[in-house]
Write an enzyme that holds these catalytic residues in place. Structure first.
Site, PDB file in Angstrom:
ATOM      1  N   GLU A  47       0.878  -1.170   0.000  1.00  0.00           N
ATOM      2  CA  GLU A  47       0.000   0.000   0.000  1.00  0.00           C
ATOM      3  C   GLU A  47       0.913   1.216   0.000  1.00  0.00           C
ATOM      4  O   GLU A  47       1.415   1.636   1.046  1.00  0.00           O
ATOM      5  CB  GLU A  47      -0.905  -0.013   1.245  1.00  0.00           C
ATOM      6  N   CYS A  61      -2.227   9.548   2.385  1.00  0.00           N
ATOM      7  CA  CYS A  61      -1.740   8.914   1.148  1.00  0.00           C
ATOM      8  C   CYS A  61      -2.599   9.269  -0.053  1.00  0.00           C
ATOM      9  O   CYS A  61      -2.113   9.332  -1.172  1.00  0.00           O
ATOM     10  CB  CYS A  61      -1.677   7.405   1.322  1.00  0.00           C
TER      11      CYS A  61
HETATM   12  P1  NAD Z   1       7.391   5.052   7.664  1.00  0.00           P
HETATM   13  O1  NAD Z   1       8.639   5.877   7.683  1.00  0.00           O
HETATM   14  O2  NAD Z   1       6.623   4.852   8.910  1.00  0.00           O
HETATM   15  O3  NAD Z   1       7.749   3.651   7.020  1.00  0.00           O
HETATM   16  C1  NAD Z   1       6.788   2.643   6.904  1.00  0.00           C
HETATM   17  C2  NAD Z   1       7.288   1.379   7.573  1.00  0.00           C
HETATM   18  O4  NAD Z   1       8.421   0.908   6.893  1.00  0.00           O
HETATM   19  C3  NAD Z   1       7.699   1.585   9.016  1.00  0.00           C
HETATM   20  O5  NAD Z   1       7.105   0.584   9.805  1.00  0.00           O
HETATM   21  C4  NAD Z   1       9.206   1.503   8.999  1.00  0.00           C
HETATM   22  O6  NAD Z   1       9.734   0.935  10.160  1.00  0.00           O
HETATM   23  C5  NAD Z   1       9.476   0.625   7.802  1.00  0.00           C
HETATM   24  N1  NAD Z   1      10.742   0.957   7.139  1.00  0.00           N
HETATM   25  C6  NAD Z   1      11.223   2.190   6.866  1.00  0.00           C
HETATM   26  N2  NAD Z   1      12.416   2.101   6.226  1.00  0.00           N
HETATM   27  C7  NAD Z   1      12.682   0.782   6.102  1.00  0.00           C
HETATM   28  C8  NAD Z   1      13.754   0.036   5.533  1.00  0.00           C
HETATM   29  N3  NAD Z   1      14.800   0.635   4.976  1.00  0.00           N
HETATM   30  N4  NAD Z   1      13.680  -1.321   5.567  1.00  0.00           N
HETATM   31  C9  NAD Z   1      12.620  -1.942   6.137  1.00  0.00           C
HETATM   32  N5  NAD Z   1      11.594  -1.287   6.701  1.00  0.00           N
HETATM   33  C10 NAD Z   1      11.611   0.054   6.680  1.00  0.00           C
HETATM   34  O7  NAD Z   1       6.327   5.647   6.650  1.00  0.00           O
HETATM   35  P2  NAD Z   1       6.534   6.449   5.293  1.00  0.00           P
HETATM   36  O8  NAD Z   1       7.111   5.576   4.273  1.00  0.00           O
HETATM   37  O9  NAD Z   1       7.111   7.792   5.548  1.00  0.00           O
HETATM   38  O10 NAD Z   1       4.961   6.647   5.005  1.00  0.00           O
HETATM   39  C11 NAD Z   1       4.505   7.598   4.129  1.00  0.00           C
HETATM   40  C12 NAD Z   1       4.256   6.972   2.768  1.00  0.00           C
HETATM   41  O11 NAD Z   1       3.301   5.932   2.914  1.00  0.00           O
HETATM   42  C13 NAD Z   1       3.678   7.933   1.782  1.00  0.00           C
HETATM   43  O12 NAD Z   1       4.234   7.682   0.525  1.00  0.00           O
HETATM   44  C14 NAD Z   1       2.194   7.589   1.780  1.00  0.00           C
HETATM   45  O13 NAD Z   1       1.536   7.930   0.592  1.00  0.00           O
HETATM   46  C15 NAD Z   1       2.246   6.106   1.992  1.00  0.00           C
HETATM   47  N6  NAD Z   1       1.008   5.623   2.605  1.00  0.00           N
HETATM   48  C16 NAD Z   1       0.219   4.821   1.855  1.00  0.00           C
HETATM   49  C17 NAD Z   1      -0.993   4.381   2.376  1.00  0.00           C
HETATM   50  C18 NAD Z   1      -1.896   3.510   1.570  1.00  0.00           C
HETATM   51  O14 NAD Z   1      -2.866   3.040   2.128  1.00  0.00           O
HETATM   52  N7  NAD Z   1      -1.623   3.266   0.304  1.00  0.00           N
HETATM   53  C19 NAD Z   1      -1.371   4.749   3.665  1.00  0.00           C
HETATM   54  C20 NAD Z   1      -0.522   5.544   4.400  1.00  0.00           C
HETATM   55  C21 NAD Z   1       0.673   5.988   3.863  1.00  0.00           C
END
Ligand code: NAD
Length: 489
Positions: free
Chosen positions: A210, A244
């Site tokens: 997602e 998102c």
């Molecule tokens: P985040 O930084 O919380 O990362 C998401 C998860 O990935 C966390 O649990 C984190 O621990 C893990 N993570 C981060 N880097 C990692 C790595 N190198 N290796 C393994 N795991 C790792 O969240 P984010 O990415 O900043 O979230 C924002 C993004 O998520 C935006 O692009 C947003 O559009 C998207 N998003 C999508 C939805 C959807 O339903 N499609 C919902 C919410 C957010």
């Protein structure tokens, strides 16, 4: 054994006891989860307030209300979703029992993001429980307070062996990813999404990703611009733009551009007063890293409204950018903050071309009073979801699949889609050890005559209503059995 390895091993062992498969157990767990949201609402809201400055009402409206709805739906529909699903048969299988049996996949890893920390972490968990899986829950470390509350509360309400919570950041998640899972459900950005898929490939584990991206919003000149802008301002500035499916940017014709700016400004004032900084309904950027990232995007665009900020408070005012160039910094990546760039385009055709030049977005918004405009946008573009004349609300419709396509993700969930996404849909065919004559057409020696019969049995589609079809098929099966016995054996 590391903490992560232990949690996965415990979940696997608990899954192997078979208790997660029992429908009563699943319903009990879902009811317990429901109770958590009723009994601990203020603990949940306090933590989200500390993480994102969301008000208590905001947390209920945008996070827990939807979860309560999804839990109720799953409890109500579980028997139906989990039941064998009979499928159409052909002449060859007319006397067999043919059905799809949804079965649990095993141990699911759920990796959550921080922006709606409860919604994006617990919603997949509801699906995992309903589908009879064990699940390791990894909330985002970025929402520090919520992650701790989730770690403390979930084990008090649901089976802590089957559904353990593992907290931590990148290294803990990577340690989890080295373990073997039966499905990985990840919510977050596309770059990390690729790492997740790479890690999953090592064990051939299926993934649901997602992700996000730039969700476009086209405003046709033939539309009620005031209403359109109010709905867009709500979609954009809710949770400070950290949604998102927030409309990332606006495309409109130059003739309506000034009007659009004025109407968005009006809505900002209506929602968040003259001073959004002191308004309880206006959020904050999650941390200083993201604050700097967003402020950096402002550099080469003209500010038409907002722009005020305070790094010490992670505050960025609702901001509108005018006459933005496609090459501007703000147009190079998902904004995920309260900046709303407006780009002039010469009509629908140009808007469609612009959208199709980019990656396939998670959501696509079109505002118009003309059905033909909406239809063209629908037919000539692709995106995870499409919404005409509103923003965000498709997320709340459980009967719609929610998910991305291409760069915005793969797989979908919500309602029954969550159940199916986290189930294996097993194709089952139960035959009797009778009527062997019918099968002779497939056994060697192969002859043209047998092939002719096989063509008839496999390709003939008769559509004459249920009763007629059944009668005809039964008669044909008997005739075929007799013919085969007599002439082919
Ligand atoms: P985040 O930084 O919380 O990362 C998401 C998860 O990935 C966390 O649990 C984190 O621990 C893990 N993570 C981060 N880097 C990692 C790595 N190198 N290796 C393994 N795991 C790792 O969240 P984010 O990415 O900043 O979230 C924002 C993004 O998520 C935006 O692009 C947003 O559009 C998207 N998003 C999508 C939805 C959807 O339903 N499609 C919902 C919410 C957010």
């Amino acid at each position: 054994m590391s903490r992560e390895q232990q949690a996965v091993a415990r979940a696997r062992k608990a899954f192997e006891t078979g208790r997660s498969k029992c429908l009563e157990h699943r319903i009990r767990q879902l009811k317990n989860l429901q109770r958590l949201f009723i009994e601990k609402q203020s603990v949940i809201s306090d933590a989200v307030k500390k993480d994102l400055n969301k008000s208590e009402v905001g947390t209920q409206l945008y996070e827990t209300l939807g979860l309560e709805g999804e839990i109720s739906l799953a409890i109500k529909k579980l028997k139906e979703w989990a039941a064998p699903r009979p499928v159409e048969k052909n002449l060859m299988t007319i006397s067999d029992t043919v059905y799809i049996k949804p079965e649990p996949l095993g141990v699911v890893l759920i990796i959550g993001a921080w922006n709606y920390p409860w919604a994006v972490t617990i919603q997949p968990l509801i699906g995992a429980i309903a589908a009879g899986n064990a699940a390791v829950v990894k909330p985002s470390e970025v929402c520090v307070h919520t992650s701790k509350v989730m770690e403390d509360l979930l084990p008090l309400y649901i089976d802590k062996e089957l559904y353990p919570v593992v907290t931590g950041g990148v290294s803990e998640t990577q340690e989890l990813l080295r373990q073997r899972f039966d499905h990985i459900f990840y919510t977050g950005n596309s770059m990390v999404g690729k790492l997740i898929m790479e890690a999953a490939a090592k064990h051939l584990t299926p993934v649901t990703l997602e992700l996000g991206g730039k969700s476009p919003c086209y405003i046709d000149k033939d539309c009620d611009i005031s209403i359109a802008c109010r709905r867009i301002a709500w979609g954009k500035y809710t949770n400070c733009g950290q949604t998102c499916i927030a409309p990332d940017y606006i495309l409109c014709e130059p003739s309506v551009l000034d009007r659009v700016i004025e109407e968005v400004k009006k809505s900002i004032k209506e929602f968040y007063t003259d001073n959004p900084k002191t308004c309880p309904d206006y959020g904050r950027i999650i941390n200083q890293r993201h604050f700097k990232r967003i402020m950096n995007m402002l550099e080469d665009s003209a500010i038409a409204a907002g722009g005020d900020n305070d790094e010490s408070d992670c505050y960025i005012a609702p901001t509108v950018l005018r006459d933005v160039k496609p090459e501007a910094k703000v147009m190079q990546e998902e904004i995920f903050g309260p900046l709303l760039p407006i780009l002039p385009v010469n009509g629908l055709g140009e808007a469609i071309k612009f959208i199709n030049k980019g990656e396939k977005p998670l959501a696509l918004y079109v505002f118009s009073s003309d059905d033909k405009v909406i239809k063209r946008m629908t037919d000539e573009t692709s995106s995870g979801g499409l919404l005409a004349n509103d923003c965000l609300v498709h997320y709340s419709v459980s009967s719609l699949p929610f998910g991305g396509v291409g760069n915005s993700g793969m797989g979908c969930y919500h309602g029954k889609f969550s159940f199916d996404q986290l189930s294996h849909l097993r194709g089952c065919l139960i035959k009797q050890l009778k009527m062997e004559g019918v099968n002779s057409m497939r056994y060697p020696p192969h002859t043209l005559k047998k092939l002719g019969w096989a063509r008839f049995f496999i390709l003939n589609n008769v559509d004459m209503g249920w009763i007629g079809r059944m009668t005809l098929l039964a008669v044909l099966a008997v005739v075929a059995a007799v013919v085969l016995q007599k002439y082919l054996l």
